[in-house]
Design a protein around this motif. Structure first.
Motif, short mmCIF file in Angstrom:
data_model
loop_
_atom_site.label_atom_id
_atom_site.label_comp_id
_atom_site.label_asym_id
_atom_site.label_seq_id
_atom_site.Cartn_x
_atom_site.Cartn_y
_atom_site.Cartn_z
N LYS A 267 0.82 -1.22 0.00
CA LYS A 267 0.00 0.00 0.00
C LYS A 267 0.85 1.27 0.00
O LYS A 267 0.31 2.38 0.10
CB LYS A 267 -0.93 0.01 1.23
CG LYS A 267 -1.97 -1.10 1.23
CD LYS A 267 -2.97 -0.93 0.10
CE LYS A 267 -4.08 -1.99 0.17
NZ LYS A 267 -5.05 -1.80 -0.92
N THR A 270 0.03 4.02 -2.76
CA THR A 270 -1.30 4.62 -2.57
C THR A 270 -1.27 5.63 -1.43
O THR A 270 -1.77 6.76 -1.57
CB THR A 270 -2.34 3.53 -2.25
OG1 THR A 270 -2.39 2.60 -3.34
CG2 THR A 270 -3.71 4.14 -2.03
N ARG A 273 0.86 8.79 -2.25
CA ARG A 273 0.16 9.76 -3.13
C ARG A 273 -0.78 10.65 -2.31
O ARG A 273 -0.87 11.86 -2.54
CB ARG A 273 -0.62 9.02 -4.21
CG ARG A 273 0.24 8.36 -5.27
CD ARG A 273 -0.61 7.87 -6.44
NE ARG A 273 0.15 7.02 -7.35
CZ ARG A 273 0.10 5.69 -7.34
NH1 ARG A 273 -0.72 5.06 -6.49
NH2 ARG A 273 0.82 4.99 -8.19
N GLU A 274 -1.49 10.03 -1.38
CA GLU A 274 -2.43 10.80 -0.54
C GLU A 274 -1.69 11.82 0.32
O GLU A 274 -2.12 12.96 0.48
CB GLU A 274 -3.24 9.85 0.34
CG GLU A 274 -4.18 8.95 -0.42
CD GLU A 274 -5.29 9.71 -1.12
OE1 GLU A 274 -5.67 10.79 -0.65
OE2 GLU A 274 -5.79 9.21 -2.16
#
Length: 307
Positions: A267, A270, A273-274
């Protein structure tokens, strides 16, 4: 790249007790390998087999293309250096005399002795008797002795014991240079953070069996242990965790404008990026499992130790 050391299905038994059980390793020329394990794991037995001090009960050992106990054993010994865990020298000899004695045995010019005395900061104490040396000085003398012949193979058992931080740093710089020159180095150590940046591969032994073998990246992928992300930012009202995907985050802490997350390896992108999309972010650091963490994991039989 050709192999420097090959152990094929090697077993060693002492009076019915198995010290090594079906150990297979191929160590390439010009790499640094960490040989890790608790006391009694089989590290010293492995080193003795490579040196030809003992013979395997079963299996085969090859060093630089030959059996370390065969007809080529004498010439092989001129091509390797060895530093045992407990360094012992003739107490009445000076440091210079110790190195000159071993230089004569290996037919090495005395100029090499002077060079190593300077390299390991022993020049000023070179003409003092070894019995006056501190533990750290004895260890540096042992390292100098191991490097006398500019060896093709270097075997080191707990080499940084007794060394201060500066001497330890210089020691690892020396190992890095030797690797660049093509020397193969087998390094047994309990100081895992110290060797992590310098080993190409590690072998983790436990109760005579090989529990893990490969690069740190290999072992991290295989273990699939969580990563740690530390993010520092400017959030006057605190950080809102609802901005992050909850799937894949094992733990969450926020204090002093620093966010600490434990996440599943898969993860990472993901969640990164956040975080990068957040305007308050100032710095992000991703920490993979350390060698110490991997060592504990594999010695626990692949168990993280958490419920």
């Amino acid at each position: 790249m050709s192999a420097c050391i090959e152990l094929n299905q090697v077993g060693k038994t002492y009076a019915g007790v198995t010290a090594l059980d079906e150990l297979s390793l191929t160590i390439e020329r010009g790499e640094i390998v960490g040989l890790l394990g608790h006391n009694g794991a089989g590290k010293t037995t492995t080193i003795k087999l490579i040196l030809g001090v003992i013979a395997p009960t079963r299996g085969s050992v090859t060093v630089l293309g030959y059996s370390p106990r065969g007809k080529q054993s004498k010439s092989l010994r001129l091509q390797w250096g060895y530093l045992p865990e407990s360094v012992g020298f003739y107490e009445q000899l000076t440091g210079r005399e110790v190195l000159e004695y071993f230089a004569r045995l290996k037919r090495i010019d005395r100029a090499r002795v002077r060079q190593l005395l300077e390299q390991f900061t022993l020049a000023q104490a070179a003409d003092r008797r070894v019995k006056t040396y501190s533990k750290g000085m004895r260890q540096r003398l042992g390292l100098a002795q191991a490097l006398l012949s500019s060896p093709k193979l270097l075997l080191l058992d707990e080499p940084t014991v007794g060394l201060d931080p500066i001497a330890t740093r210089d020691f690892f710089l020396t190992l890095d240079e030797l690797r660049r020159q093509g020397t193969t180095i087998v390094l047994s150590s309990h100081v895992l953070p110290g060797i992590e940046q310098h080993v190409d591969r590690v072998a983790i032994l436990d109760s005579g069996r090989l529990r893990a073998w490969g690069t740190l990246d290999d072992l991290r992928r295989e273990a699939a242990l969580p990563l740690t992300i530390r993010a520092r930012g400017n959030w006057p009202d605190g950080f809102d965790p609802d901005h992050l995907p909850h799937a894949g985050i094992s733990s969450y802490q926020y204090a002093d404008n620093t966010l600490t997350l434990t996440i599943k390896r898969e993860k990472k992108l993901t969640i990164m990026r956040e975080l990068l999309a957040d305007k308050g972010i100032e710095d992000i650091d991703v920490q993979a499992p350390s060698l110490e963490t991997l060592y504990t994991y594999y010695n626990n039989g692949g168990d993280t130790g958490h419920a």
